[in-house]
Design an enzyme around this catalytic site. Sequence first.
Site, PDB file in Angstrom:
ATOM      1  N   ASP B  75      21.114  64.688  54.082  1.00  0.00           N
ATOM      2  CA  ASP B  75      20.467  63.748  54.992  1.00  0.00           C
ATOM      3  C   ASP B  75      19.473  62.936  54.175  1.00  0.00           C
ATOM      4  O   ASP B  75      18.361  63.389  53.911  1.00  0.00           O
ATOM      5  CB  ASP B  75      19.753  64.511  56.108  1.00  0.00           C
ATOM      6  CG  ASP B  75      19.287  63.569  57.205  1.00  0.00           C
ATOM      7  OD1 ASP B  75      19.384  62.342  57.017  1.00  0.00           O
ATOM      8  OD2 ASP B  75      18.843  64.067  58.236  1.00  0.00           O
ATOM      9  N   TRP B 100      16.629  72.288  50.335  1.00  0.00           N
ATOM     10  CA  TRP B 100      17.541  72.946  51.258  1.00  0.00           C
ATOM     11  C   TRP B 100      18.942  72.948  50.668  1.00  0.00           C
ATOM     12  O   TRP B 100      19.214  72.238  49.713  1.00  0.00           O
ATOM     13  CB  TRP B 100      17.521  72.259  52.624  1.00  0.00           C
ATOM     14  CG  TRP B 100      18.451  71.082  52.810  1.00  0.00           C
ATOM     15  CD1 TRP B 100      19.628  71.052  53.508  1.00  0.00           C
ATOM     16  CD2 TRP B 100      18.275  69.740  52.322  1.00  0.00           C
ATOM     17  NE1 TRP B 100      20.176  69.787  53.486  1.00  0.00           N
ATOM     18  CE2 TRP B 100      19.383  68.969  52.759  1.00  0.00           C
ATOM     19  CE3 TRP B 100      17.294  69.116  51.533  1.00  0.00           C
ATOM     20  CZ2 TRP B 100      19.524  67.611  52.452  1.00  0.00           C
ATOM     21  CZ3 TRP B 100      17.436  67.763  51.210  1.00  0.00           C
ATOM     22  CH2 TRP B 100      18.533  67.036  51.671  1.00  0.00           C
ATOM     23  N   ASP B 119      15.406  66.688  46.559  1.00  0.00           N
ATOM     24  CA  ASP B 119      14.903  65.330  46.746  1.00  0.00           C
ATOM     25  C   ASP B 119      14.291  64.802  45.456  1.00  0.00           C
ATOM     26  O   ASP B 119      13.772  65.563  44.639  1.00  0.00           O
ATOM     27  CB  ASP B 119      13.817  65.321  47.826  1.00  0.00           C
ATOM     28  CG  ASP B 119      14.406  65.448  49.219  1.00  0.00           C
ATOM     29  OD1 ASP B 119      15.633  65.288  49.366  1.00  0.00           O
ATOM     30  OD2 ASP B 119      13.629  65.691  50.165  1.00  0.00           O
ATOM     31  N   ASN B 147      18.202  70.041  56.976  1.00  0.00           N
ATOM     32  CA  ASN B 147      18.131  68.785  56.226  1.00  0.00           C
ATOM     33  C   ASN B 147      17.139  67.788  56.828  1.00  0.00           C
ATOM     34  O   ASN B 147      17.092  66.640  56.402  1.00  0.00           O
ATOM     35  CB  ASN B 147      19.532  68.163  56.075  1.00  0.00           C
ATOM     36  CG  ASN B 147      20.118  67.665  57.393  1.00  0.00           C
ATOM     37  OD1 ASN B 147      19.410  67.452  58.362  1.00  0.00           O
ATOM     38  ND2 ASN B 147      21.425  67.455  57.413  1.00  0.00           N
ATOM     39  N   ASP B 148      16.356  68.216  57.795  1.00  0.00           N
ATOM     40  CA  ASP B 148      15.431  67.290  58.456  1.00  0.00           C
ATOM     41  C   ASP B 148      14.035  67.264  57.843  1.00  0.00           C
ATOM     42  O   ASP B 148      13.198  66.477  58.265  1.00  0.00           O
ATOM     43  CB  ASP B 148      15.292  67.637  59.944  1.00  0.00           C
ATOM     44  CG  ASP B 148      16.377  66.966  60.776  1.00  0.00           C
ATOM     45  OD1 ASP B 148      16.985  66.001  60.282  1.00  0.00           O
ATOM     46  OD2 ASP B 148      16.603  67.409  61.917  1.00  0.00           O
TER      47      ASP B 148
END
Lengths: 174, 174, 396, 396
Positions: B75, B100, B119, B147-148
């Site tokens: 995401d 994650w 990230d 993934n949030d």
Amino acid sequence: MNFFDRLVTRSARRIARATSRRHFLARFGVALGGTAALPLLPVARAESTSPARAPQPGEQGDPTTCEYWRHCAIDGFLCGCCGGSANACPPGTEPAPVTWIGTCKNPVDGKDYVISYNDCCGKSACGRCLCNRNEGDRPVYMPAKSNDLNWCHGTSNNIYHCSTAVVLGLALDD
Amino acid sequence: MNFFDRLVTRSARRIARATSRRHFLARFGVALGGTAALPLLPVARAESTSPARAPQPGEQGDPTTCEYWRHCAIDGFLCGCCGGSANACPPGTEPAPVTWIGTCKNPVDGKDYVISYNDCCGKSACGRCLCNRNEGDRPVYMPAKSNDLNWCHGTSNNIYHCSTAVVLGLALDD
Amino acid sequence: MTWTHGEHRGLILSLGEGMNMKKLLWLIACVTLPAHGAEPLKAETYFTATLPKPTPHWVFVNDMNFLGYVDGKVYLIDAGAGKMLGMMSTGTYQMAIEIAPDVSAVYVPVTFYSRGTHGERTDAVVIYETEGLTPVAEVVIPPKRATGMPMRGYSGMSDDGRFVYVANMTPASSFSVVDVVARKFLGEIESAGCALIFPTGNRSLASLCGDGTVQTFVLDEVGAVTARAKSAPFFDPNVDPVTEKASRRGNTWYFFSFEGYVHPVAFEGGTANPQPKWSLFTDEERNDGWRVGGSQFNAVHEANGRLYVIVHQGETDSHKDPGMNVWVYDLATRAKVDVIDLESHAVSVAVTQDVEPLLVTNTLELPVIHVYDATSGALVNVIEGGPMTPSFPQVP
Amino acid sequence: MTWTHGEHRGLILSLGEGMNMKKLLWLIACVTLPAHGAEPLKAETYFTATLPKPTPHWVFVNDMNFLGYVDGKVYLIDAGAGKMLGMMSTGTYQMAIEIAPDVSAVYVPVTFYSRGTHGERTDAVVIYETEGLTPVAEVVIPPKRATGMPMRGYSGMSDDGRFVYVANMTPASSFSVVDVVARKFLGEIESAGCALIFPTGNRSLASLCGDGTVQTFVLDEVGAVTARAKSAPFFDPNVDPVTEKASRRGNTWYFFSFEGYVHPVAFEGGTANPQPKWSLFTDEERNDGWRVGGSQFNAVHEANGRLYVIVHQGETDSHKDPGMNVWVYDLATRAKVDVIDLESHAVSVAVTQDVEPLLVTNTLELPVIHVYDATSGALVNVIEGGPMTPSFPQVP
């Protein structure tokens, strides 16, 4: 490729081909809000008792549309779409005391008026009703008539939110 | 109404009606970049001599597309579209050390792999190749599989730029 | 849960009460024996990519990010490869950048508020190391920089890459001078009645004025004015003003009037010598409504002397309209030598400066960059996404 | 050129050398005599509008401004009138807001960097006066706030409007407690294994945990924990987890599982009492693929006990997909009482709390808000523009 990307790109390409350049710009033209160096002359003082509010009886049209006659030289988000009006900054924003001007013809009386596009400042882009029209617009070295400058000066900070379109008076030379 | 507005609104409405919800989301789904609390286990150390770089010979597909098999639970913006790759942060950005994970099936060998979506941080949104897929995604109270969350932690700052999709190894239970 | 990590190569995890290590572990296996059949994929490390060496096809694309202008950006693309190479986060009201002559650094005049849109204002020239496109230093300047619709002339750099000039407006006009080598603010120079920056040498620059002239400035080594002059008027701003969007070749700046006349101004020793104007359009073309317009609608190739101009058919006041064509001129002969049909309308153009030049175009409202072969006019690349509101491309 | 002004009502202009007063004046005339025919328009003043008194149709729409998230915003709309009333600039990573019970203030947890995307980080609860939607104070909190895809539970407020809780993740889970009346940071409370904020009274709240429970906290008047407990497990996170997006009615929180089961949890004195789950879908509907999904996909009307849920037909892992329908339930009878067909797909929904309630929906990638009559399902308003990436609406 982002989500706007795919959407925006494709449809805008179609639009670009399907419509005239001018029409395109009128609808989608971009540029930073208002401004330039021009005084709000003593106009305001003349009517401290009962200041006129926009729109006035002697005009027609929707102040939240780019086509509204006063917007002939505006470049920015229309304050009327942001919680303000053609002569009111949205709540909590601060009007810039000076700005750029345009000369626009009021279709109701056929007269040309000087319009002052004071920016409203202190919050970031309103994002609604972006409008760019360039009648009489001049380059930034003629700031009084240039709609490309950010005129959030003389305010607490220079963060631009939206632009008004205030009637200053009749234009002399028309 | 702003310039994106008109473009985006209309075409997206059409799309929304013309395509399945799932397809829609796969293409336009939005959500903030990566993350959650999961360790990069000692994997990396195993091959300090010649670390594998993505994509590897035993896989197929385009790492700059949302459909790429490793992206099954990603995401965010794909780093491969931002100057990096599936396992490289773009120049000048800083990889988050933990993140994650997802479990994705490599269509070439039919095996399930654990993918770590580290990230890359320190610059604001890359803006390209936004991709949201939610295979095995879990709520943020299960951060290792969610993934949030913004996982720009353990980095100089928490400004999120894009997300990688790094092969950690085969998944056990498949 | 707490954790530490070493050089991004591993992680030591210590779990708090809420995290169950078993649950995590059953998810992950670092297989040491290959499975049946083909060798499985190897575990990978992750790392930060390094920027390749600059090439002539590097193009920086300014993105004010108009609907989120506190979050300005500059994208670096390889126009030939059609790829994004990296990005710079550049703060509020990102207008234009200055690229060091050796491309080792990029200087960005920008504004910050301590609380995003309120609090203390700081204007600065931020120094980005090109290698990582990351800020490494800043030189604070007076909080007066002019902002607005992004234009190239909001800043400029001396030819030797030492001085960066930043246009101010409060509304009083001036510009700030920064020594980016010494990383020092040198001073502010008043420029009343004139706006924007047009560098003309190592210690000289010009500014466009509302009376149809340019004002020229010659500076010393500490940024103080040693000579200041006004050119003869070379255009009538009330009849046919020149736009702010100009191109430079050698020490001549080419200005373009609303009605499509080229006003070259040659500079020597900091002094302006306006040259005879010439027309981009024949009378017939002008009758057909051909006009210049857009944002940075013109670009020049230094070596081959080609001028590229985005044109459209429109009426008075269409000086910001995009065009679907680039007309190509030979600056030596003033002849139109080519017409390039664009795939998508454009307001801005840049041309790479190599022997096989590429044209890079954009329009403000689309997050797309188009790349054309400047010689054949063929579409070479379409780079989608990235800059949300690309204002104009810049080449080193 | 310099100038001063007095109370926005006039301007004293003193010109520098570059500005020509005559040029300005020929442009402007303040006519004192009417022209022929009709009275001409009057000269106007300009002013700052004041916000009307709050109405039950006020709705705040969170806009993280995803592609410019340093420039977060919150829009205030009048859903019934279909108008934007005003906006708040809310800085980096705007997640959710807390609205004072008397709607006199709005509290926004937010992050700032001193240089936009770098420099010193400050996390704060910024206090906005509702009257002008402007920041009037800030309470600095530890720079640990959790961010990500915006969800309502990233913060919460005590029922009396005195405490605001802000979820942290570093990745260690905790939450900060701020006394927004005293404008003071009170402390940080560890909440390992649990995430997000679900207020349950004046001095109590709960957090959702990865082991299928909620953790409850009871605080004293200075924000210290006086009681902490875990509920009995009421869902299996590995089989059918509840989403983070919940609705509250009275002191019961309604959680929703991926597979469409409602898990009510009643709170009393800060203690959690999970209630029997019930299904939103019949077996047939479930076989037809009906699912919940989106962002804040559910909302409850406090007075009439209606539950509004965005549903779609999809497969496993479609728990973030938008829907084209809102199914309406009576919480008392658990019966589906209505189906509303949406004009545009939606991920989030809010319902105004008046007797003629309105449904407000949005989806993340479109800058559009849709308003429906919650009773008839009729489309009432479409508000275009404004929030670029609206995450979810909130009602006072």
